[in-house]
Scaffold this motif. Sequence first.
Motif, short mmCIF file in Angstrom:
data_model
loop_
_atom_site.label_atom_id
_atom_site.label_comp_id
_atom_site.label_asym_id
_atom_site.label_seq_id
_atom_site.Cartn_x
_atom_site.Cartn_y
_atom_site.Cartn_z
N GLU A 1 -50.54 -25.14 -22.07
CA GLU A 1 -51.31 -26.19 -22.75
C GLU A 1 -52.00 -27.11 -21.74
O GLU A 1 -53.16 -27.48 -21.91
CB GLU A 1 -50.38 -27.00 -23.67
N TYR A 2 -51.26 -27.47 -20.68
CA TYR A 2 -51.85 -28.33 -19.66
C TYR A 2 -52.97 -27.61 -18.91
O TYR A 2 -53.95 -28.24 -18.48
CB TYR A 2 -50.78 -28.82 -18.68
N LYS A 3 -52.82 -26.31 -18.73
CA LYS A 3 -53.87 -25.53 -18.05
C LYS A 3 -55.18 -25.61 -18.84
O LYS A 3 -56.26 -25.78 -18.28
CB LYS A 3 -53.42 -24.08 -17.90
N ILE A 4 -55.06 -25.51 -20.17
CA ILE A 4 -56.25 -25.61 -21.03
C ILE A 4 -56.83 -27.02 -20.95
O ILE A 4 -58.05 -27.21 -20.84
CB ILE A 4 -55.87 -25.27 -22.49
N LYS A 5 -55.95 -28.04 -21.01
CA LYS A 5 -56.41 -29.43 -20.94
C LYS A 5 -57.14 -29.72 -19.63
O LYS A 5 -58.16 -30.41 -19.61
CB LYS A 5 -55.22 -30.39 -21.08
N LEU A 6 -56.61 -29.20 -18.54
CA LEU A 6 -57.21 -29.44 -17.23
C LEU A 6 -58.58 -28.77 -17.12
O LEU A 6 -59.51 -29.33 -16.52
CB LEU A 6 -56.28 -28.94 -16.12
N GLU B 1 -42.58 -32.58 -15.10
CA GLU B 1 -42.65 -34.04 -15.06
C GLU B 1 -43.78 -34.51 -14.14
O GLU B 1 -44.56 -35.40 -14.49
CB GLU B 1 -41.32 -34.63 -14.58
N GLU B 2 -43.89 -33.89 -12.96
CA GLU B 2 -44.96 -34.25 -12.01
C GLU B 2 -46.33 -33.96 -12.61
O GLU B 2 -47.27 -34.75 -12.46
CB GLU B 2 -44.78 -33.46 -10.71
N LEU B 3 -46.43 -32.83 -13.31
CA LEU B 3 -47.69 -32.45 -13.94
C LEU B 3 -48.08 -33.44 -15.04
O LEU B 3 -49.23 -33.87 -15.15
CB LEU B 3 -47.58 -31.04 -14.51
N THR B 4 -47.11 -33.80 -15.87
CA THR B 4 -47.36 -34.73 -16.98
C THR B 4 -47.82 -36.09 -16.47
O THR B 4 -48.80 -36.66 -16.97
CB THR B 4 -46.08 -34.91 -17.82
N GLU B 5 -47.10 -36.62 -15.47
CA GLU B 5 -47.46 -37.93 -14.92
C GLU B 5 -48.83 -37.88 -14.25
O GLU B 5 -49.64 -38.81 -14.40
CB GLU B 5 -46.40 -38.37 -13.91
N GLY B 6 -49.11 -36.81 -13.53
CA GLY B 6 -50.40 -36.68 -12.85
C GLY B 6 -51.55 -36.58 -13.83
O GLY B 6 -52.61 -37.18 -13.61
N PHE B 7 -51.36 -35.84 -14.91
CA PHE B 7 -52.42 -35.67 -15.92
C PHE B 7 -52.70 -37.01 -16.61
O PHE B 7 -53.87 -37.37 -16.83
CB PHE B 7 -52.01 -34.62 -16.95
N THR B 8 -51.65 -37.74 -16.96
CA THR B 8 -51.81 -39.05 -17.61
C THR B 8 -52.56 -40.01 -16.70
O THR B 8 -53.47 -40.73 -17.14
CB THR B 8 -50.44 -39.64 -17.98
N MET C 1 -60.85 -38.11 -8.06
CA MET C 1 -60.54 -37.59 -9.40
C MET C 1 -60.76 -36.08 -9.47
O MET C 1 -59.98 -35.35 -10.08
CB MET C 1 -61.39 -38.31 -10.45
N VAL C 2 -61.83 -35.60 -8.83
CA VAL C 2 -62.10 -34.16 -8.79
C VAL C 2 -60.96 -33.43 -8.08
O VAL C 2 -60.47 -32.40 -8.55
CB VAL C 2 -63.45 -33.88 -8.09
N SER C 3 -60.52 -33.99 -6.96
CA SER C 3 -59.44 -33.38 -6.18
C SER C 3 -58.13 -33.38 -6.98
O SER C 3 -57.37 -32.40 -6.93
CB SER C 3 -59.24 -34.13 -4.86
N GLN C 4 -57.88 -34.46 -7.71
CA GLN C 4 -56.67 -34.54 -8.52
C GLN C 4 -56.67 -33.46 -9.61
O GLN C 4 -55.64 -32.84 -9.87
CB GLN C 4 -56.55 -35.93 -9.16
N GLN C 5 -57.82 -33.26 -10.24
CA GLN C 5 -57.92 -32.23 -11.27
C GLN C 5 -57.64 -30.85 -10.68
O GLN C 5 -56.91 -30.04 -11.27
CB GLN C 5 -59.32 -32.27 -11.91
N GLU C 6 -58.19 -30.58 -9.50
CA GLU C 6 -57.99 -29.30 -8.84
C GLU C 6 -56.53 -29.13 -8.41
O GLU C 6 -55.96 -28.04 -8.57
CB GLU C 6 -58.92 -29.18 -7.63
N ASP C 7 -55.93 -30.19 -7.89
CA ASP C 7 -54.53 -30.12 -7.44
C ASP C 7 -53.58 -29.90 -8.61
O ASP C 7 -52.61 -29.13 -8.51
CB ASP C 7 -54.15 -31.42 -6.71
N LEU C 8 -53.85 -30.57 -9.73
CA LEU C 8 -52.99 -30.40 -10.91
C LEU C 8 -53.12 -29.00 -11.49
O LEU C 8 -52.13 -28.42 -11.96
CB LEU C 8 -53.36 -31.45 -11.97
N LEU C 9 -54.32 -28.45 -11.44
CA LEU C 9 -54.53 -27.08 -11.93
C LEU C 9 -53.77 -26.09 -11.04
O LEU C 9 -53.14 -25.14 -11.55
CB LEU C 9 -56.02 -26.75 -11.93
#
Length: 373
Positions: free
Chosen positions: A6-11, A97-104, A73-81
């Motif tokens: 789900e997070y992969k789709i959101k990202l 947990e790290e993914l959830t906090e980073g996405f928020t 922000m671009v780098s954060q999106q790429e790192d979270l993906l």
Amino acid sequence: MIEFEEYKIKLHDLEPKLDELKASLNIAGAEDELERLHAMAEAPGFWDDPAKSQKAVIRTKQLEAKCEHFQKMVSQQEDLLTLCEMALEENDDSLLEELTEGFTALEEQMESARLETLLKGEYDSNNALMSFHAGAGGTEAQDWCQMLYRMYTRWAERHGFTYKILDYLDGDEAGLKSADILIEGPNAYGFLKSENGVHRLVRISPFDSQARRHTSFSAVEVIPEITDDVEVEIRPEDIEMQVYRSSGAGGQHINKTSSAVRLIHKPTGIVVACQQERSQFQNKETCMRMLKSKLVEIKEREHYDKISDIKGVQQKIEWGSQIRNYVFMPYTLAKDARTGYESTNINAVMDGNIDGFINAYLTCAATGNWPGK
């Protein structure tokens, strides 16, 4: 591992939003302007004109911060993906947990950047001059005025802005009667213009021996600091200058010299004061900038043809004129009368967490969708 899918789709869904944000922020234009400024700084004679070079340096820093923030922000999106895909490959739930906090956090940064794109007013990028005035009610109102003063200075600190006390008049027993501060930072006026108006407090008064509930009012005035390149004609004969000894939180050489300055603009009745600087001359210069800012702001707001047409505007600090209500008793709630936005965490609000109110105002102002209208 459904959460990671789900997070992969959101990202991935954030990618077009980042592209839209890049266009709205005009990052390409900012990068082009930075190239010109860097070339200008390397040219011979650049530092010969201190005023011009200083403006160029300030502008360079603003543009660099803007571009760096977007790239982050671009780098954060790429790192979270990458983090999300790694978790899926390794079947590692511990990264959720790290993914959830980073996405928020990324969503919040993108929302904040989106709101900056709404600041398109002529003076939105300027510093903000804030004035605080206690309403009727003596010590109770003066204490409330100081609480608001603290709320906005805490907000400034939270955002990395600086503030300078220009004038400060202590209350009779507690709090303050009035104060003027300059908040310096990118888009300071654009964000704080929503705070202009009367603020109402309801609480059990700590100054009432019978612990009765009191209602207090204080007014907050917010105007943009007008830069020197804006021409404003102020005739010397229209100015009355008074000098006095500095006192209060912003005072210098307390009770030693009459360095503080108060200027009264006779045609409008506008009064400005400054006691921050060490010399009477410096305080007068600051007062002139404050007066100029007030005159230009009123002229723009009321669409006067010229400064001489302006009449003094007296704001009523009373029931029915408030923009926001703060209730401490019998429940806790801060609610904006214009947007309907509210928060029950009154302590956080008074500690400077007012971004929700500011964001709601900017969104309503940009869309024209005001509740009840």
